[in-house]
Design an enzyme around this catalytic site. Structure first.
Site, PDB file in Angstrom:
ATOM      1  N   ARG A 284      31.499  32.706  38.162  1.00 41.78           N
ATOM      2  CA  ARG A 284      31.209  33.335  38.738  1.00 41.78           C
ATOM      3  C   ARG A 284      29.486  33.664  39.554  1.00 41.78           C
ATOM      4  O   ARG A 284      29.818  33.732  40.989  1.00 41.78           O
ATOM      5  CB  ARG A 284      30.887  34.946  38.175  1.00 41.78           C
ATOM      6  N   ARG A 320      40.279  43.097  39.619  1.00 45.27           N
ATOM      7  CA  ARG A 320      39.040  43.757  39.228  1.00 45.27           C
ATOM      8  C   ARG A 320      38.677  45.181  39.109  1.00 45.27           C
ATOM      9  O   ARG A 320      38.824  45.621  37.823  1.00 45.27           O
ATOM     10  CB  ARG A 320      37.801  42.462  39.908  1.00 45.27           C
ATOM     11  N   TYR A 324      39.452  46.284  35.478  1.00 46.09           N
ATOM     12  CA  TYR A 324      37.758  46.730  34.789  1.00 46.09           C
ATOM     13  C   TYR A 324      37.309  47.708  35.095  1.00 46.09           C
ATOM     14  O   TYR A 324      36.058  47.612  34.828  1.00 46.09           O
ATOM     15  CB  TYR A 324      37.724  44.779  34.552  1.00 46.09           C
ATOM     16  N   CYS A 349      53.809  50.528  43.550  1.00 43.07           N
ATOM     17  CA  CYS A 349      53.891  51.421  43.423  1.00 43.07           C
ATOM     18  C   CYS A 349      53.161  51.887  41.677  1.00 43.07           C
ATOM     19  O   CYS A 349      54.049  51.611  40.916  1.00 43.07           O
ATOM     20  CB  CYS A 349      55.510  51.530  43.397  1.00 43.07           C
ATOM     21  N   GLU A 350      52.001  51.913  41.769  1.00 46.46           N
ATOM     22  CA  GLU A 350      51.631  52.361  40.307  1.00 46.46           C
ATOM     23  C   GLU A 350      49.852  53.239  41.066  1.00 46.46           C
ATOM     24  O   GLU A 350      49.177  53.209  41.787  1.00 46.46           O
ATOM     25  CB  GLU A 350      50.390  50.800  40.020  1.00 46.46           C
ATOM     26  N   TYR A 378      37.769  34.990  40.056  1.00 44.40           N
ATOM     27  CA  TYR A 378      38.226  36.021  39.304  1.00 44.40           C
ATOM     28  C   TYR A 378      39.058  36.929  40.684  1.00 44.40           C
ATOM     29  O   TYR A 378      39.244  38.257  40.613  1.00 44.40           O
ATOM     30  CB  TYR A 378      37.996  36.737  38.124  1.00 44.40           C
TER      31      TYR A 378
HETATM   32  N1  LLP Z   1      33.434  28.863  29.741  1.00 44.17           N
HETATM   33  C1  LLP Z   1      33.760  29.850  28.824  1.00 44.17           C
HETATM   34  C2  LLP Z   1      34.788  29.645  28.007  1.00 44.17           C
HETATM   35  C3  LLP Z   1      34.734  31.243  29.661  1.00 44.17           C
HETATM   36  O1  LLP Z   1      35.473  31.694  28.867  1.00 44.17           O
HETATM   37  C4  LLP Z   1      34.542  31.541  30.847  1.00 44.17           C
HETATM   38  C5  LLP Z   1      35.029  32.613  30.950  1.00 44.17           C
HETATM   39  C6  LLP Z   1      33.159  30.731  31.347  1.00 44.17           C
HETATM   40  C7  LLP Z   1      32.628  29.569  30.686  1.00 44.17           C
HETATM   41  C8  LLP Z   1      32.628  31.115  32.988  1.00 44.17           C
HETATM   42  O2  LLP Z   1      31.644  32.599  33.073  1.00 44.17           O
HETATM   43  P1  LLP Z   1      31.741  32.316  34.132  1.00 44.17           P
HETATM   44  O3  LLP Z   1      30.504  31.939  34.387  1.00 44.17           O
HETATM   45  O4  LLP Z   1      32.293  33.404  35.840  1.00 44.17           O
HETATM   46  O5  LLP Z   1      31.338  34.293  33.974  1.00 44.17           O
HETATM   47  N2  LLP Z   1      38.276  37.752  35.009  1.00 44.17           N
HETATM   48  C9  LLP Z   1      36.883  38.437  34.227  1.00 44.17           C
HETATM   49  C10 LLP Z   1      35.788  37.566  33.932  1.00 44.17           C
HETATM   50  C11 LLP Z   1      36.629  35.961  32.645  1.00 44.17           C
HETATM   51  C12 LLP Z   1      35.564  35.454  31.815  1.00 44.17           C
HETATM   52  C13 LLP Z   1      36.880  34.855  31.302  1.00 44.17           C
HETATM   53  N3  LLP Z   1      35.606  33.200  30.609  1.00 44.17           N
HETATM   54  C14 LLP Z   1      36.941  38.984  35.332  1.00 44.17           C
HETATM   55  O6  LLP Z   1      37.015  39.466  36.560  1.00 44.17           O
HETATM   56  O7  LLP Z   1      35.349  39.565  35.426  1.00 44.17           O
END
Ligand code: LLP
Length: 428
Positions: A284, A320, A324, A349-350, A378
């Site tokens: 992210r 998202r 969430y 349709c939700e 994401y």
């Molecule tokens: N490393 C591992 C082992 C992870 O599980 C994740 C994300 C990352 C790195 C990267 O995390 P970031 O830097 O992006 O925060 N779909 C959700 C977020 C799920 C994150 C899953 N793991 C959303 O839209 O907020």
């Protein structure tokens, strides 16, 4: 080291929203809507900030593909010097196709199949982040069959309570499915170090996502450092990497983005004291603020005293908000003087198909363009074909140029895997 202003690459010029030097309206005319539009300079900016912040220690930045694994984005981050962090055979395939050298790829995830582990070993990647003793034994036996020694790092669950904005994206708390509980990590690591076809090269954690505080990283790093010290006391000398995962948050609304200077100040000394090379797995942080989802307004309607803006994008393009309850700013591409309180909803349709609820927004009308902000992470990666909707196009902007990096899906793509005349097999 100050953090400076986090530029986003999106700005208004005489009332019209631009991505870098290109009017978003121009892109919508070229490629249609819905479309994801990415700012290359924003991704470069974030990468450079992180790289500079980590400069006091030897480090590797492995971009987490799950945030956005489109080839155009992967090529950009690889060009900046990033490695890759993958969580499936599919992501490993994508990373290799995008030109990441095997030695620049790490593989994590709580449920890797034997096939996926075999693919990773055959590719010769830098390391596998293992999440259980059983997985480490599987890796050992697969490595033995191949006559090799597999580089393994152990994902520890440091069991820290966290400030992630949603339960679903917390991963480092007590009882979560991820990693090996902190108090068992030493024994598992010692057992791993004894296996003939495994080399214990690292210790790893990932505590959650969209984190805005730095203290949990410090706390987690200290726990890992104590495991590392205990391993050394037991004579383990093979460790090379300390992986602190991803999770650094970005600004969606009024959050205070994480202070990188504070990360350097609080966390790097702990890393330095271990003498290991630091691995970070940002997703992210690198791409979150780097994109908008361009959508068109189809209709305005009123129902039960509510004002609706019906757009041509919804939960299938950006999950998202409905999944969430995530907040994404929405702006009219052409600035408008009047405002209204509206729900911005999609065509699916939700009732849970929305991009924003009770939001003050410019009083947009059918045909107007909307930009849903900060959707680089994401966003496209979680898009689906529900309601047989076509996944949107992706466009990369760099300065005054833009290119389509992912074409809009076509109807035939929807049915590509469906077998018109199935071959029946007797079940008995
Ligand atoms: N490393 C591992 C082992 C992870 O599980 C994740 C994300 C990352 C790195 C990267 O995390 P970031 O830097 O992006 O925060 N779909 C959700 C977020 C799920 C994150 C899953 N793991 C959303 O839209 O907020």
């Amino acid at each position: 080291m100050g953090q400076g202003v986090l530029t986003t690459g999106f700005a208004r010029v005489q009332g019209e929203l631009y991505c870098e030097d290109v009017p978003l309206e121009r892109i919508a005319r070229h490629v249609g809507t819905p479309a994801y539009v990415y700012s290359a300079s924003t991704i470069r900016d974030r990468y450079e900030r992180m790289d500079q912040m980590l400069a006091p220690v030897p480090h590797r930045i492995h971009y987490t593909l799950k945030a956005n694994s489109s080839a155009g984005i992967l090529e950009l981050v690889r060009g900046l010097g990033a490695g890759a962090d993958v969580v499936s055979g599919g992501e490993l395939h994508r990373a290799r196709r995008a030109g990441f050298a095997p030695q620049d790829i790490i593989f994590g995830g709580v449920g890797k199949t034997r096939n996926e582990l075999a693919e990773a070993l055959d590719a010769g990647i830098l390391l596998i982040n293992a999440e259980s003793e059983a997985e480490i034994r599987d890796i050992d036996s697969l490595a033995r069959e191949r006559g090799i020694v597999a580089p393994v790092s152990i994902r520890v669950n440091p069991e820290i309570t966290l400030d992630s904005p949603h339960e679903y994206i917390k991963t480092g708390g007590r009882g979560h499915k991820f990693g090996i509980p902190h108090d068992e990590a030493l024994n598992v690591a010692l057992a791993a170090a004894e296996l003939p076809n495994v080399e214990l090269v690292g210790i790893d954690m990932h505590i959650g996502s969209q984190l805005t505080r730095i203290d949990p990283y410090r706390e987690g790093a200290e726990r890992l450092a104590s495991t590392i010290a205990a391993l050394r006391d037991h004579g383990v000398s093979s460790l090379r990497y300390l992986d602190l995962g991803g999770g650094l948050g970005v600004r969606y609304d009024s959050e205070q983005p994480p202070d990188l200077a504070r990360f350097a100040e609080l966390v790097l000394p702990v890393v330095q004291a271990t003498g290991l090379e630091l691995i970070m797995e940002p997703g992210r942080f690198l791409v979150g603020n780097a994109a908008v989802l361009l959508a068109s307004v189809l209709y305005r309607k009123r129902s039960g005293g509510k004002n609706y803006v019906v757009a041509d994008a919804g939960m299938t393009e950006l999950l998202r908000p409905s999944h969430y309850g995530a907040f994404h700013r929405i702006q009219s591409v052409q600035q408008q003087p009047q405002h209204a309180i509206v729900d911005v909803v999609g065509p699916v349709c939700e009732s849970g198909d929305f991009l924003a609820l009770d939001r003050e927004l410019e009083d947009v009308q059918p045909g107007d363009l909307l930009a849903v902000c900060d959707v680089g992470a994401y966003g496209y990666a979680m898009a689906s074909n529900y309601n047989s909707r076509l996944r949107p196009a992706e466009v990369l902007v760099d300065g005054d140029q833009f290119a389509v990096i992912t074409a809009r899906e076509q109807y035939d793509d929807l049915m590509r895997l469906e077998i018109a005349e199935p071959e029946w097999t007797r079940g008995l």
